[in-house]
Motif scaffolding. Structure first.
Motif, PDB file in Angstrom:
ATOM      1  N   PHE A  47       0.943  -5.121  -6.016  1.00 50.12           N
ATOM      2  CA  PHE A  47       0.594  -6.358  -6.733  1.00 50.12           C
ATOM      3  C   PHE A  47       1.790  -7.275  -6.905  1.00 50.12           C
ATOM      4  O   PHE A  47       1.657  -8.391  -7.359  1.00 50.12           O
ATOM      5  CB  PHE A  47       0.014  -6.007  -8.103  1.00 50.12           C
ATOM      6  N   CYS A  48       2.954  -6.720  -6.568  1.00 51.74           N
ATOM      7  CA  CYS A  48       4.158  -7.507  -6.774  1.00 51.74           C
ATOM      8  C   CYS A  48       4.478  -8.397  -5.584  1.00 51.74           C
ATOM      9  O   CYS A  48       5.543  -9.022  -5.542  1.00 51.74           O
ATOM     10  CB  CYS A  48       5.351  -6.601  -7.055  1.00 51.74           C
ATOM     11  N   CYS A  57      -7.135   0.294  -7.231  1.00 53.31           N
ATOM     12  CA  CYS A  57      -8.229  -0.443  -6.624  1.00 53.31           C
ATOM     13  C   CYS A  57      -9.443   0.453  -6.411  1.00 53.31           C
ATOM     14  O   CYS A  57     -10.583   0.048  -6.641  1.00 53.31           O
ATOM     15  CB  CYS A  57      -7.793  -1.032  -5.287  1.00 53.31           C
ATOM     16  N   GLN A 109      -7.610  -3.242  -0.917  1.00 55.30           N
ATOM     17  CA  GLN A 109      -6.297  -3.085  -1.556  1.00 55.30           C
ATOM     18  C   GLN A 109      -5.307  -4.129  -1.066  1.00 55.30           C
ATOM     19  O   GLN A 109      -4.149  -3.859  -0.830  1.00 55.30           O
ATOM     20  CB  GLN A 109      -5.736  -1.668  -1.301  1.00 55.30           C
ATOM     21  N   THR A 128      -3.733  -9.672  -4.579  1.00 57.13           N
ATOM     22  CA  THR A 128      -2.506  -9.912  -5.358  1.00 57.13           C
ATOM     23  C   THR A 128      -2.875  -9.790  -6.831  1.00 57.13           C
ATOM     24  O   THR A 128      -4.045  -9.629  -7.189  1.00 57.13           O
ATOM     25  CB  THR A 128      -1.958 -11.322  -5.103  1.00 57.13           C
ATOM     26  N   LEU A 129      -1.839  -9.887  -7.649  1.00 56.46           N
ATOM     27  CA  LEU A 129      -2.098  -9.803  -9.078  1.00 56.46           C
ATOM     28  C   LEU A 129      -3.044 -10.908  -9.529  1.00 56.46           C
ATOM     29  O   LEU A 129      -3.984 -10.674 -10.286  1.00 56.46           O
ATOM     30  CB  LEU A 129      -0.779  -9.906  -9.842  1.00 56.46           C
ATOM     31  N   LEU A 179      -6.594 -10.110  -8.476  1.00 56.52           N
ATOM     32  CA  LEU A 179      -7.220  -9.097  -9.311  1.00 56.52           C
ATOM     33  C   LEU A 179      -7.617  -9.680 -10.658  1.00 56.52           C
ATOM     34  O   LEU A 179      -8.741  -9.526 -11.113  1.00 56.52           O
ATOM     35  CB  LEU A 179      -6.257  -7.925  -9.526  1.00 56.52           C
ATOM     36  N   ARG A 180      -6.658 -10.388 -11.234  1.00 58.51           N
ATOM     37  CA  ARG A 180      -6.916 -10.981 -12.537  1.00 58.51           C
ATOM     38  C   ARG A 180      -8.071 -11.972 -12.456  1.00 58.51           C
ATOM     39  O   ARG A 180      -8.935 -12.011 -13.326  1.00 58.51           O
ATOM     40  CB  ARG A 180      -5.656 -11.683 -13.056  1.00 58.51           C
ATOM     41  N   CYS A 211      -1.105 -13.587 -17.611  1.00 56.66           N
ATOM     42  CA  CYS A 211      -0.804 -13.586 -16.181  1.00 56.66           C
ATOM     43  C   CYS A 211       0.608 -14.102 -15.930  1.00 56.66           C
ATOM     44  O   CYS A 211       1.372 -13.523 -15.167  1.00 56.66           O
ATOM     45  CB  CYS A 211      -1.787 -14.469 -15.422  1.00 56.66           C
ATOM     46  N   LEU A 269       1.330  -0.216  -8.031  1.00 56.44           N
ATOM     47  CA  LEU A 269       1.554  -1.535  -8.628  1.00 56.44           C
ATOM     48  C   LEU A 269       2.436  -2.405  -7.747  1.00 56.44           C
ATOM     49  O   LEU A 269       2.333  -3.620  -7.768  1.00 56.44           O
ATOM     50  CB  LEU A 269       2.200  -1.381  -9.998  1.00 56.44           C
ATOM     51  N   ILE A 294      -9.822  -6.647  -3.103  1.00 52.39           N
ATOM     52  CA  ILE A 294      -9.467  -5.516  -3.973  1.00 52.39           C
ATOM     53  C   ILE A 294      -9.849  -4.221  -3.289  1.00 52.39           C
ATOM     54  O   ILE A 294      -9.095  -3.247  -3.264  1.00 52.39           O
ATOM     55  CB  ILE A 294     -10.172  -5.651  -5.336  1.00 52.39           C
TER      56      ILE A 294
END
Lengths: 139, 1259
Positions: free
Chosen positions: B272-273, B220, B299, B302-303, B306-307, B338, B269, B296
């Protein structure tokens, strides 16, 4: 590696189709058949290009959530379609290309068989083994 | 890294962002210049040369001018770029040294110090000159001095850091010039600053990136740093570069996920899980989604966050770059990846949450693209967006299934709970779309709210997708979506709506031969048709499915049972028939006729055996199988005769039908193979060939219009023909696989029968094969009885018994007991009745059925052959011996002497040159029981012998030699040779000199017979001889019949010897022998042996005085060139017709070779006057004398000693000279009348003694 490999005649009927999870065969048949739309589109777009510079590899035909479908067309308009699991990220374009080239070579061998009638379903054991080897390698 | 230590000054992150330039010094001055400056600065582009080999770019610079504050200067380690002041400008208008020294210089120094403290080197001092001010203050120093001072004080070696701007607010050329110079400087300095600062930033960023393997590294943080760079590029309108930054971030993240999947997990990572709790979809309507960005930054993203954020930025930049279609394409990739990434990272996602997210995202992307493109653009780029449409449709469908919105009853409580959970995850609608009626959020919420709303939305989407696919020609994809729709309709219990989609899809699959999809779609269609109550269609589909090998045995049985149970239940409405195509039920494999040539006579039994391959999984009882037959009377009846039948034996009578490969696409079967046949057209009268060619039998198949809209499974296409002719077979149980079914029929009317349709009946269900192809026909013929008689061997020989084969083709006539053939006897042909004659009866197909004794009765005129009884369409064959008798010679009246006459051509005998046999035709007229007309049959017999005769003489003794030549292939035994004189001369005696009475004559060999002729009195002028000899085949034993001898009649005339010619050669006088090269004398003496005879009485005979004279001519010829005849070699002589009269001629001859030489030939001719009535011999003589003989007159006189008359005549001839008179004639004397007594004599000639001639032959 690949989960489904199909060889499709110029007239769009399957000459050979094989997929690894056999219970889902139908799904792959549908998928490969649907992918022919994109193959046709790409071939007709390619038709304008010079014949000798024609690229046989058609690239990614269309992605789905779980699979990526790649295409390849021989000069005689026989199509090879390969379905690859999306999660299989190890497969890059180059690997797919070389797999197609291998497939093409093997297909050429089948065609060279004087007992094979062009247009018939492919029942060559050598071809079968080659396809199986391409499907098993990673899985 | 830690978060920024102090709160940043509020910066509005919009596209209005421009690079910051601070302004220090005279603020009022700057304010007055600012409008012009901000307007002029971006007007001209400037080339920006980049580091790292990046291509230089032309760039339009803009700036955000802010007042200089110390806080604006970034602290060490601050990564913010957007707030970074790229250039510091000090503005002053000072033109007074005093003022400068008092205030401006201090101010400048302070400014410089601050900059130095922050190690900022990007600065510029602008001195604005104003003419007006100059005028006011007269005591001013030259203007350069201030600038110089400043340069001196501050611009250490960097004199270009201080610029002068003259009269900026005036409109003069000087002003313009000064502005241009200033702006160029400003731009250059700005770019320099960018290059330097960005380069430094990028270096720092790379350093940071390289640390990514270190434990504390955070994606991040790095994200924020690189995004800063992107922002700057965006600020500089370098969207491409900005996009690259995001793409790099994207790739980096993707790689981490992939590595994570491969077990190489990075700590950061794991954050993000965390389980997905919100699935509100992409937000693309704002350039920057601050909410997400902050997440972000904190921090906490989530995934999906971010996506989403990353994509929204990419989307914004792509849209700036006018690449909306790439957005669509990337969106699809993003959504797919994704979903994959969440799977890979094993993030727990509530069911349906992702579907919601994807659905919302798809619609958001689509709406975003629609928002920035016009309709036409969108329509021409459907190919790019349709994927999203289809994906959204798919997701909505699965949501519908998940939430129980597709079922008939509607959602249950569990479904409702799930729906509520899903909706909760969406959160509240965002303010920016709150006013939009069709926002993705609203759509989803509405769709999930009720069954009806879902249906509406789903149908809208599906139809839109199908329409789009269709419009860009992706028919297969359209059909696939259509099938989903059909499934939906089936769930909603509206099969009538589903049917069209299923049919459409099925048609596509059938056209391209995709077996598995065909089976699957058919199964769906069957269900649909069942619900719709389309009985016929359902039964047809069921039968197709029952025969489908791609289904399991049970499924096949189920569908088979469906058909059978229908067939069995419905008996209430008779006459109702369901016609289904046969090929799904059973396939015709082959057909076999018995008799195998498929030709049968009227009343005959024909059986047709077919092999029907049942496709059903269970045995099926079929009430009736029928073949519909079309009858036609064909013009060409030749095919239907027994003759044809016996000549054309088809190999085995099996007709194979091509195996129907049903799953194969129609495209392959579109063009059947050409069926070419030879065609001969014969003229009806004489059966001669009129035309020949090749015809294509299936033109109608090849040239018919391709039916584009023909539905492949339309049952209505099968028409049931009701013909008068049917072959039936009842109560057959068809086992799975091959079944043999035999049809038997009795042929009735003659003609051609074509098998047209095959129909199997199961209850009211008819399985019909509408066309039996290739063409299958059988012929029924009716035939007139016929009789054929032909020799057994190649040719019949006369004189000996020969076998003749009789063939009675009964045709439609039945031979009863007592029927007989009546042969009217030809006079010279006997039919030999043997004790045991057997007739063999064959059926029409040449199978022996029986044999019976044959009774032959002969009377004088008629031979009667009683035929054995035989049924119709059979063949009776028997052999009879016939004997050709020689006909009675016309000349002779002897009835007892019957033999084969030779030269008597009584019949139409034909003798051609060479060794051909003389033939005789005998015509036999036969009365057949079935006809009132007689059949006339000609038999040709050949005479096996040819005889020649010759007369031999020695002196006056005479012999007759007969040469019998055997011309046949057989050997014969000859016996009882006999020669009789048939003339009136009774004193002629014939004495046989043949010793053996029995003699064998081999094939192609001659045998000679000799008789001596003797007579007592005056010999008769002619001899009429009749030669006869008995013969019988040498190989055979005693024959039952006595054979007649072979006779030969001939006549010999003038056989009595009249003259004796004798030649002698005498060596020259004084020599004992002749020598080569020396003249010898040849003496020829011609002697008359008899007195005047009958034969002498001809034109040449002259009467003079008391004796008769005849004229002869002699000629000495040496054909072998042994002798050179010197002088006259021929001459005419007058010969007294009296016994012992002799005429001698002498001439000189010279031998040319040494050795025993035969004497030269002496020929004698009868010399006839040219005209007997009024001619003078003298004339003729003179012609001869003068023309050719005059030279030899002397020699002639010399040798002339015998006849004074002769000499006289010669003399008289020479005296007269007449020319141009007709030629006298020469007539050879018959061989019998001249006897050459010196024939065969030789004379010894010695070689010449002269050596002077040396003969050298060189080869």
């Amino acid at each position: 590696m690949a989960v489904c490999i199909a060889v499709i005649a110029k007239e769009n009927y399957p000459l050979y189709i094989r997929s690894t999870p056999t219970e889902n065969e139908l799904k792959f048949h549908y998928m490969v058949h649907t992918s022919l739309d994109v193959v046709d589109e790409k071939i007709s777009a390619m038709g304008k290009a010079l014949v000798d510079q024609r690229e046989l590899y058609l690239g990614l035909l269309y992605p789905t959530e779980d699979y990526k479908v790649y295409g390849y067309v021989t000069n005689s308009k026989v199509k090879f379609v390969m379905v690859v699991d999306s999660s299989n990220t190890a497969l890059r374009d180059n690997e797919i290309r070389s797999m197609f080239r291998k497939l093409h070579n093997s297909y050429t061998d089948v065609m060279c068989n004087p007992f094979y009638n062009p247009g018939d379903r492919i029942q060559s054991r050598a071809f079968d083994n080659m396809v199986m080897s391409m499907m098993i390698q990673v899985c | 890294m830690a978060a920024p230590e102090e709160p940043l000054p509020p910066v509005i992150y919009t596209m209005e962002n421009k690079p910051i330039v601070t302004c220090a010094g005279d603020q009022n001055l700057f304010t007055s210049i600012y409008p012009t400056l901000s307007q002029q600065l971006p007007r001209e582009p400037m080339e920006w040369r980049r580091s790292y080999g990046r291509a230089p770019k032309m760039i339009h610079l803009e700036s955000n001018f802010v007042q200089f504050k110390e806080e604006l200067l970034p602290k060490e380690g601050n990564k913010a770029l957007l707030t970074f002041p790229f250039l510091h400008i000090y503005w002053t208008e000072c033109c007074d040294t005093e003022v400068y020294k008092a205030t401006v210089k201090d101010d400048l120094t302070k400014w410089q110090n601050v900059l130095k403290a922050h190690s900022s080197v990007d600065w510029l001092i602008v001195v604005v000159e104003n003419d007006a001010k100059k005028k006011n203050k007269t005591n001013i120093l030259p203007r350069t001095s201030i600038v110089d001072k400043i340069r001196n004080d501050f611009c250490n070696k960097q004199s270009d850091r201080c610029v002068v701007l003259s009269d900026p607010l005036k409109d003069s050329s000087r002003t313009q010039e000064s502005w241009n110079a200033f702006l160029t400087k400003l731009r250059t300095l700005l770019l320099m600053s960018f290059t330097k600062n960005l380069g430094k930033f990028e270096d720092d960023m790379r350093t940071l990136r390289e640390k990514r393997t270190e434990p504390g590294w955070s994606f991040c943080e790095y994200f924020m740093v690189q995004e800063e760079l992107a922002f700057v590029f965006e600020m500089l309108q370098q969207f491409e570069d900005a996009l690259v930054q995001y793409d790099e971030l994207d790739a980096l993240f993707s790689q981490y996920v992939v590595n994570f999947g491969a077990g190489d997990g990075a700590n950061w990572l794991t954050f993000f899980c965390q389980p997905v709790k919100s699935w509100s979809g992409l937000i693309l309507r704002k350039p920057i989604d601050m909410e997400k960005r902050e997440l972000i930054q904190r921090q906490e993203a989530t995934l999906l966050d971010l996506r989403s954020y990353l994509f929204s930025r990419q989307c914004t930049l792509l849209l700036f770059l006018q690449r909306p279609w790439e957005v669509a394409q990337r969106a699809l990739e993003l959504l797919h990846s994704c979903v994959q990434e969440l799977k890979l990272l094993e993030v727990s996602v509530p069911p349906g949450a992702l579907d919601c997210w994807v659905f919302l995202s798809c619609l958001e992307v689509l709406q975003r693209i629609e928002g920035c493109c016009d309709r036409a653009q969108i329509d021409s780029n459907i190919a790019h967006t349709v994927g999203l449409w289809s994906y959204a449709t798919e997701k909505l469908k699965s949501l519908g299934y998940l939430c129980g919105l597709v079922s008939e009853k509607g959602p249950n409580s569990e479904d409702l709970n799930r729906t509520v959970d899903l909706l909760a995850g969406l959160g509240a609608e965002r303010p920016e779309t709150a006013n939009t009626a069709q926002s993705p959020y609203k759509k989803l919420k509405e769709a999930l709210s009720s069954v009806e709303a879902f249906e509406k939305h789903y149908l809208d989407l599906s139809h839109a997708t199908i329409e789009m696919y269709t419009s860009i020609g992706r028919i297969r994809s359209a059909k696939f979506v259509g099938k989903d729709l059909a499934e939906f309709y089936m769930r909603k219990k509206s099969p009538q709506k589903a049917e069209i989609y299923l049919q459409g899809a099925l048609k596509t699959y059938l056209a391209e031969g995709w077996a598995l999809p065909i089976t699957h779609t058919r199964k769906q269609l069957a269900e649909c048709q069942k619900h719709l109550g389309q009985t016929e269609n359902y039964l047809q589909t069921s039968s197709l499915l029952a025969s489908d090998y791609h289904l399991t045995e049970e499924q096949r049985k189920y569908f088979c049972q469906e058909v059978l149970s229908f067939a069995h239940q419905q008996s209430d409405s008779p006459g109702h028939r369901v016609v289904l195509p046969m090929h799904s039920f059973a396939q015709l494999r082959d057909l076999h006729f018995d008799p195998s040539n498929a030709v049968v006579h009227v009343g005959g039994i024909l059986s047709v055996e077919i092999t029907l391959c049942s496709q059903m999984p269970v045995p099926v009882h079929v009430e009736q199988i029928a073949i519909n037959v079309h009858f036609s009377i064909e013009k060409n009846t030749y095919r239907k005769t027994a003759e044809w039948l016996t000549k054309h034996k088809t190999s085995n009578g099996i007709i194979k039908f091509p195996v129907e490969t049903s799953p194969f696409p129609a495209s392959q079967n579109i063009l059947p193979a050409l069926e070419l046949y030879e065609m001969f057209e014969r003229s009806p009268s004489d059966n001669s060939l009129n035309t020949t060619g090749i015809i294509c039998r299936n033109v109608h198949m090849l040239l018919r219009r391709q039916e584009s809209s023909s539905s492949l499974e339309a049952p209505s296409g099968v028409a049931l023909e009701d013909g008068a002719h049917m072959l039936r077979c009842s109560n057959v149980t068809l086992e799975p696989g091959a079944n043999k079914i035999t049809f038997r029929t009795q042929a009735k009317e003659p003609g051609t029968y074509t098998l047209r349709q095959l129909c199997a009946s199961v209850g009211p269900v008819r399985f019909v094969l509408p066309h039996i192809y290739p063409l299958v026909q059988y012929d029924v013929y009716s035939q007139e009885p016929q009789l054929h008689v032909e020799p057994l061997a190649d040719s019949l020989l006369a004189g000996i018994p020969q076998k003749v084969k009789f063939t009675v083709t009964t045709g439609h006539y039945t031979v009863r007991n007592g029927d007989s053939l009546q042969l009217s006897n030809a006079e010279a042909m006997l039919i030999l009745c043997q004790a045991e004659n057997r007739a063999v009866i064959y059926s029409n197909t040449r199978e022996k059925s029986s044999d019976a004794a044959l009774r032959v009765q002969s009377s004088d005129k008629v031979t009667s052959i009683s035929l054995p009884p035989a049924p119709a369409y059979h063949v009776i064959e028997f052999e009879l011996d016939v004997l050709s008798l020689p006909s009675v010679p016309a000349a002779g009246g002897e009835s007892d002497l019957r033999g084969t006459p030779e030269p008597q051509r009584k019949h139409k005998d034909r003798q051609t040159a060479g060794h051909c046999m003389v033939t005789t035709d005998h015509k036999v007229s036969i009365d057949c029981p079935w006809s009132i007309y007689s059949t006339v049959i000609a038999l040709t017999f050949s005479v096996p012998f040819r005889t020649t005769h010759s007369l031999l003489s020695t002196g006056t003794r005479k012999y007759v030699q007969l040469c019998v030549q055997n011309l046949s292939e057989l050997d014969f035994q000859l016996s009882d040779s006999n020669l009789v004189a048939t003339g009136d001369s009774t004193d002629l005696q014939l004495i046989p000199l043949n010793t053996e009475s029995q003699q064998c004559i081999c094939s192609k060999q001659p045998v000679f017979f000799v008789w001596e002729l003797r007579w007592t009195q005056e010999p008769p002028p002619a001899l009429h001889g009749q030669f006869s000899i008995g013969f019988s085949p040498a190989s055979e034993e005693r024959l039952s019949v006595s054979l007649k001898p072979y006779t030969y009649e001939f006549q010999v005339e003038n056989y009595f010897t009249l003259y004796n010619v004798k030649a002698e050669i005498f060596p020259p006088s004084g020599m004992q022998h002749c020598r080569t090269g020396l003249l010898c004398s040849l003496e020829v003496s011609i002697t008359r042996l008899s007195d005047l005879l009958e034969v002498d009485k001809d034109e040449a005979l002259m009467e003079s005085d008391q004796c008769f004279l005849t004229k002869l001519m002699y000629e000495v010829v040496d054909n072998s060139s042994n002798w050179a005849v010197c002088g006259k070699s021929c001459g005419a002589i007058s010969m007294p017709v009296a016994a012992r009269a002799t005429h001698r001629v002498r001439m000189d001859v010279m031998p040319l070779f040494a050795g025993h030489l035969p004497l030269p030939d002496v020929r004698l001719f009868k010399y006839l006057p040219h005209h007997s009535a009024h001619s003078s011999q003298l004339d003729a003589d003179s012609w001869i004398e003068n023309d050719s003989l005059s030279v030899d007159r002397h020699g002639d006189e010399q040798s002339d000693g015998g006849s004074g008359r002769s000499r006289g005549s010669v003399h008289s001839a020479s005296s007269a000279e007449h020319k141009g008179l007709p030629m006298p004639r020469l007539q050879a004397l018959p061989t019998g009348q001249v006897f050459n007594s010196s024939a065969g004599m030789q004379v010894l000639v010695l070689p010449s003694q002269d050596n002077h001639v040396l003969e050298v032959s060189v080869t």
